[in-house]
Scaffold this active site. Structure first.
Site, PDB file in Angstrom:
ATOM      1  N   PRO A   2      88.598  42.802  12.085  1.00 29.53           N
ATOM      2  CA  PRO A   2      88.130  42.203  10.852  1.00 29.53           C
ATOM      3  C   PRO A   2      86.608  42.141  10.806  1.00 29.53           C
ATOM      4  CG  PRO A   2      89.492  40.703  12.174  1.00 29.53           C
ATOM      5  CD  PRO A   2      89.046  41.801  13.037  1.00 29.53           C
ATOM      6  N   GLU A   3      86.085  42.628   9.717  1.00 32.86           N
ATOM      7  CA  GLU A   3      84.656  42.490   9.455  1.00 32.86           C
ATOM      8  C   GLU A   3      84.524  41.455   8.347  1.00 32.86           C
ATOM      9  OE1 GLU A   3      82.724  46.326   9.107  1.00 32.86           O
ATOM     10  OE2 GLU A   3      84.292  47.286  10.277  1.00 32.86           O
TER      11      GLU A   3
END
Length: 281
Positions: A2-3
DNA sequence: CTCCTGTCCTGCCGGC
DNA sequence: TGCCGGCAGGACAGGA
């Protein structure tokens, strides 16, 4: 995994599940993720109402009414699942942490690779938390603009691709969105960061903001294992111009039918970089 | 300081 | 079919 966009979506989903509710019980199913889990946190949060959640870069912070709080990072493979209160509480492999909320859903942290972490941090001293204290500006906030970016990368000899992965320069970008932002700004990822001129910094700044906004709007990117807290998939991966698209056309030029052969992959600082040699050459 | 490499861990995919 | 090597969205320590 996840960014920033994916973390933002998780945080938004967690708000109705956690904010305003009391923590009935915080359960650790093992002693450590990337780091040891904070032994005192379950007691510090027990019976406390969660007042606020916020996101900083790729981190989610939560604070209770008594000032106790936590910081959560999903690493590469971390995912949050929200199970409805009445639902049969299914246990899946790699469910390491569970927030049992009073009269509410169960918030489960699942992380196969255990690169993520959960730590305790008080509301008053979260500013001093090392990773947060050193973190650069929020790219979607008012403190991020071309001038700030220019100052941050001034004199840096490292490639702009690597510089943008440095959370001290700008918060929340990871490999995917760095590749996509450089593509949108038509900047060669191999350029020395310090060599970018003012115009390029402006283009890059705008591109970073636009790609993050677009990704959030599309529900984030679901690759191997990222899912929303309800199991739904994001669909921004269908909008990638370059990421994981070796040999394909970027969509904006005729790179796939000229000799360059479409999107290329190179390795920088041990990470894959995808770019369009036509547009970004 | 800055920059790069190695490392943590599991799962998955492609090649043989 | 099965085994094995390589690779993966991140971040930190340590060394040059």
């Amino acid at each position: 995994m996840p960014e920033l966009p994916e973390v933002e979506i998780v945080k938004r989903a967690l708000e109705p599940a956690m904010v305003g509710r009391r923590v009935k019980r915080l359960v650790f199913n093992r002693a450590d993720l990337r780091f040891p889990l904070p032994e005192g946190l379950p007691l510090a949060l027990q019976g406390q109402r969660i007042e606020r959640l916020l996101r900083r870069g790729k981190y989610i912070l939560g604070f209770a009414e008594n000032g106790a709080g936590f910081v959560l990072h999903l690493g590469m493979s971390g995912a949050v699942r929200i199970e409805p209160p009445a639902g049969t509480s299914l246990h899946e492999k790699h469910d390491h942490v569970e927030f049992h909320m009073d009269e509410g859903p169960r918030v489960v942290l699942n992380d196969p690779r255990r690169f993520g972490f959960l730590d305790a941090v008080g509301r008053e001293d979260c500013q001093d938390y090392p990773a947060l204290a050193a973190m650069g500006p929020e790219p979607l906030g008012n403190d991020f603009n071309a001038e700030i970016l220019a100052v941050a990368i001034k004199g840096r000899k490292t490639p702009i691709k690597s510089a943008l992965l440095d959370q001290r320069i700008v918060a929340g970008l990871g490999n995917i969105y760095v590749c996509e932002a450089l593509y949108r700004a038509a900047i060669d990822p191999r350029r020395r960061a310090g060599d970018l001129n003012a115009k390029e910094c402006t283009a890059l700044c705008m591109s970073i903001r636009s790609v993050l906004r677009d990704a959030i709007e599309a529900g984030g990117s679901s690759l191997k294992d990222y899912k929303h807290t309800d199991g739904q998939l994001g669909y921004f991966q269908h909008h990638f111009a370059v990421y994981d698209r070796v040999g394909q056309g970027c969509g904006a030029c005729e790179c796939d039918i000229v000799e360059t052969g479409g999107v290329q992959r190179i390795v920088q600082a041990g990470r894959s970089t995808f770019f369009c040699p036509e547009k970004q050459g």
